[in-house]
Each structure stands twice: as C-alpha cells, then as structure tokens.
Write a protein that holds these residues in place. Structure first.
Motif, mmCIF file in Angstrom:
data_model
loop_
_atom_site.group_PDB
_atom_site.id
_atom_site.type_symbol
_atom_site.label_atom_id
_atom_site.label_comp_id
_atom_site.label_asym_id
_atom_site.label_seq_id
_atom_site.Cartn_x
_atom_site.Cartn_y
_atom_site.Cartn_z
ATOM 1 N N HIS A 168 1.122 -1.270 -0.010
ATOM 2 C CA HIS A 168 -0.284 0.032 0.053
ATOM 3 C C HIS A 168 0.804 1.569 0.624
ATOM 4 N N TYR A 169 1.988 1.097 0.092
ATOM 5 C CA TYR A 169 3.401 1.914 -0.464
ATOM 6 C C TYR A 169 3.706 2.849 -1.207
ATOM 7 N N ARG A 170 3.802 4.605 -1.418
ATOM 8 C CA ARG A 170 3.673 4.864 -2.712
ATOM 9 C C ARG A 170 4.675 5.504 -2.477
ATOM 10 N N PRO A 171 5.640 5.152 -2.805
ATOM 11 C CA PRO A 171 7.483 5.613 -2.071
ATOM 12 C C PRO A 171 7.679 6.551 -2.448
ATOM 13 N N LYS A 172 9.048 7.702 -1.788
ATOM 14 C CA LYS A 172 9.280 8.787 -2.999
ATOM 15 C C LYS A 172 10.571 8.809 -3.197
ATOM 16 N N ILE A 173 10.897 7.952 -2.217
ATOM 17 C CA ILE A 173 12.760 8.119 -2.087
ATOM 18 C C ILE A 173 12.856 6.303 -1.983
ATOM 19 N N GLY A 174 13.478 5.741 -2.828
ATOM 20 C CA GLY A 174 14.366 4.898 -2.555
ATOM 21 C C GLY A 174 15.913 4.291 -2.778
ATOM 22 N N ILE A 175 15.885 3.689 -1.949
ATOM 23 C CA ILE A 175 17.744 3.319 -1.359
ATOM 24 C C ILE A 175 17.808 1.544 -1.832
ATOM 25 N N ILE A 176 19.297 1.888 -2.371
ATOM 26 C CA ILE A 176 20.260 0.372 -2.636
ATOM 27 C C ILE A 176 20.705 -0.107 -1.943
ATOM 28 N N CYS A 177 21.143 -1.115 -1.244
ATOM 29 C CA CYS A 177 21.919 -1.379 -0.844
ATOM 30 C C CYS A 177 23.197 -1.782 -1.000
ATOM 31 N N GLY A 178 24.418 -1.737 -0.207
ATOM 32 C CA GLY A 178 25.876 -2.538 -0.936
ATOM 33 C C GLY A 178 26.165 -3.515 -0.321
ATOM 34 N N SER A 179 27.353 -3.989 -0.469
ATOM 35 C CA SER A 179 27.753 -5.124 0.424
ATOM 36 C C SER A 179 27.936 -4.692 1.309
ATOM 37 N N GLY A 180 27.608 -5.938 2.382
ATOM 38 C CA GLY A 180 27.207 -5.857 3.764
ATOM 39 C C GLY A 180 26.332 -4.833 4.274
ATOM 40 N N LEU A 181 26.073 -4.214 3.863
ATOM 41 C CA LEU A 181 24.332 -3.123 3.893
ATOM 42 C C LEU A 181 23.651 -3.004 3.982
ATOM 43 N N SER A 182 23.034 -4.148 3.804
ATOM 44 C CA SER A 182 21.261 -4.651 3.786
ATOM 45 C C SER A 182 20.934 -4.816 5.464
ATOM 46 N N ASN A 183 22.029 -4.616 6.109
ATOM 47 C CA ASN A 183 20.883 -4.286 7.585
ATOM 48 C C ASN A 183 20.224 -1.950 7.126
ATOM 49 N N LEU A 184 20.314 -2.020 6.210
ATOM 50 C CA LEU A 184 20.207 -0.607 5.936
ATOM 51 C C LEU A 184 18.683 0.108 6.768
ATOM 52 N N ALA A 185 17.883 -1.630 5.880
ATOM 53 C CA ALA A 185 16.993 -1.535 5.489
ATOM 54 C C ALA A 185 16.274 -1.682 7.017
ATOM 55 N N ASP A 186 16.744 -2.114 8.042
ATOM 56 C CA ASP A 186 16.098 -2.888 9.474
ATOM 57 C C ASP A 186 15.576 -1.506 9.942
ATOM 58 N N ILE A 187 16.207 -0.022 9.601
ATOM 59 C CA ILE A 187 15.182 0.943 10.475
ATOM 60 C C ILE A 187 14.241 1.313 9.739
ATOM 61 N N LEU A 188 13.477 0.679 9.022
ATOM 62 C CA LEU A 188 12.389 0.724 8.292
ATOM 63 C C LEU A 188 11.318 0.415 9.030
ATOM 64 N N GLN A 189 10.268 1.028 9.730
ATOM 65 C CA GLN A 189 9.247 0.555 10.725
ATOM 66 C C GLN A 189 8.097 0.732 9.621
ATOM 67 N N GLU A 190 7.124 -0.038 10.414
ATOM 68 C CA GLU A 190 6.170 -0.671 9.366
ATOM 69 C C GLU A 190 6.062 -1.813 7.581
ATOM 70 N N GLN A 191 7.020 -2.747 7.981
ATOM 71 C CA GLN A 191 7.785 -3.074 7.500
ATOM 72 C C GLN A 191 6.626 -4.114 6.225
ATOM 73 N N GLU A 192 7.200 -3.539 5.479
ATOM 74 C CA GLU A 192 6.468 -4.959 3.756
ATOM 75 C C GLU A 192 7.414 -5.749 3.483
ATOM 76 N N VAL A 193 7.674 -7.100 3.908
ATOM 77 C CA VAL A 193 9.284 -7.256 2.340
ATOM 78 C C VAL A 193 8.800 -8.071 1.817
#
Length: 288
Positions: A27-52
């Motif tokens: 149901h999200y309509r994001p205006k910002i996108g993030i691409i995680c590099g090697s070893g940086l996938s944990n960056l997504a962990d700070i997102l709230q109300e996640q849909e994976v």
C-alpha cells in the motif's frame, strides 16, 4: 545457482508489469528509494511498518548471487516518509545484461520514486581515507561505459528518457549538502567527498591499475552503483551516492596483504550504525 536467467532484456512493458505487481502487493507509494551495497543490507532494518517481498517471489525479477546481499525488497516508513529499499543489487560480473543491471532505477522511476540513494562498499584509493570512512560521491568515472558497456547501450525508449542524457550533477549537489548536514547532526566526523570509479570486476584491481586510477583523480573504486546511477539520471531521478570505505587499496608491490570480500562485509557490520544514522537523518531533512 538454479533458475538464474542472465541475458534477457527488459522492455518498458516488462518493468511496468513488475511495478504493477509490487503496487498490488504494497500500500506504500514511496518517493524515496534506497539500494543497499555489499554488507549494508541492515540499512533496511531501520524502516518501520515493513512490508518485505523476496526477489524470488517477484515475477520476472532477478536474484542476487553475491554474499552480503539479502535479495529482498522492503517497503516501510523512515522519518515519516514512505521508502522502498533494495537489499541487494545486480552486477554485470554476475553475467547479467546491462538491461537487468539498470532495472532497479527504472523500476523505482515507474513506482513514482523521485530520489534514489545508492550505497556501496568501496576500496579507498585516496591515502587520506581509512576503512570505516563514508564518502559522499560527487562524481564518477565509468570505465565500462566509456568503452561501450553503458546500461543505455541499445535502442532507446523515450518513455524512460532521452537518447543522449547529460550526467552533469547526476549526484545532486543539494542532496550532497544535506548529507553533510546530516553527518554533523549525527556526530559523524569521518565523512569525505570524492570521485568513485566503477570497474567491471569481479577480480580486485592490480597495483598498476590502482596507481593509474589515483593519477586520474579517483578517490574510491568499486564494482557497482554507476550503472544504476546512469539509468536513474536517464530517468530524471535525483541521486545521492554514499561509499563506505571498506579497505585501503593495496598500491605497493612489496607487501603480502591481499584484498578480500570478507573484509568488505566485516567493515559493513562495524560501520552499519553510522550508515543507518546518516541515512535516517538525511531522510528527515529531505523534502518530497
């Protein structure tokens, strides 16, 4: 790896179909996108109300074959802003076509993303850089692209962008200044700003190659990011690029030191908190 298809191209309609699938799943309509590099996938962990959504569950979507990439799309909220985060990218050295490597940026464009934040782990060529430093990318050198390996090679679809897009200020200057403000807010003092060089990989660079790059004004080197940035620039997205310096480039013949992917992942683990804080505060400052 089973069921990995490398060489097919993606038409506008193919990307549009993937976009439609994701919009029906989230149901999200994001205006910002993030691409995680090697070893940086944990960056997504700070997102709230996640849909994976796992890459493997998305029709006609590639997967990741490189350690340190989780292969999931994560929708969520960060500082009151809807965000889409890619935990893992696709590299040309994996055998993927240029069209497939460009897919993330084009998909974000069709999803309605206006700002794309790309992160990577890179080798530090600048002698002032140390592992754990974060470099704001102000410009890049695209060696594969300069030699005919651009992600824009082939027929151009004007629905994505013009045949001959400009790359001036592709790393948006206003976003770069906001990163500096965010770093100050977070107490991150080891922030740098420099030129990133994209090479094809997957072999690490020779001493002679690294010395050549240093003479050309390169500050950090890696095997990703630039194809996505070129595709994003083609689509008119604003881009912010961040390189985590994972290791010092070995530029001396008289040493037994050797670069390896494990140190890249280790630096990502130890520096993850700084990256998370920096990106979180950056999103607080961004107006979309």
């Amino acid at each position: 790896m089973k069921n990995v298809k490398y060489n097919e191209n993606y038409s506008y309609e193919d990307v549009e179909a993937i976009c439609k699938f994701l919009l029906e799943k989230s149901h999200y309509r994001p205006k910002i996108g993030i691409i995680c590099g090697s070893g940086l996938s944990n960056l997504a962990d700070i997102l709230q109300e996640q849909e994976v959504i796992a890459y493997s569950d998305i029709p006609n979507f590639p997967t990741c074959t490189v350690q340190g990439h989780r292969a999931c799309l994560v929708f969520g909220i960060l500082n009151d802003k809807p965000v889409i985060c890619m935990q893992g990218r696709f590299h040309k050295y994996e055998g993927y076509s240029t069209s497939k490597v460009a897919l993330p940026a084009r998909l974000m464009y069709l999803l309605g993303v206006e700002i794309m934040i790309v992160t990577n782990a890179a080798g530090g060529i600048n002698s002032d850089y140390d592992p754990g430093n974060i470099m704001i990318i102000k410009d890049h050198i695209n060696f594969p692209g300069m030699a005919g390996g651009s992600v824009l090679r082939g027929p151009n679809d004007e629905r994505f962008g013009p045949r001959f897009p400009t790359m001036n200020n592709v790393y948006n200057d206003k976003l770069r200044e906001l990163v500096k403000v965010a770093a100050k807010n977070c107490g991150i003092s080891n922030i740098r700003e420099g030129v990133y060089c994209f090479l094809g990989g997957p072999s690490f660079e020779t001493v002679a190659e690294l010395r050549f790059l240093k003479a050309a004004g390169v500050d950090a080197v890696g095997m990703s990011t630039v194809p996505e940035v070129v595709a994003a620039g083609h689509c008119g997205l604003k881009v912010c690029g961040l390189s985590l310096i994972s290791n010092k480039a070995i530029m001396d013949y008289d040493t037994d030191d050797k670069p390896n992917h494990e140190e890249v992942l280790d630096t990502g683990k130890t520096s993850c908190a700084n990256i998370q804080s920096l990106v979180s505060d950056l999103l607080r400052l961004i107006e979309v």
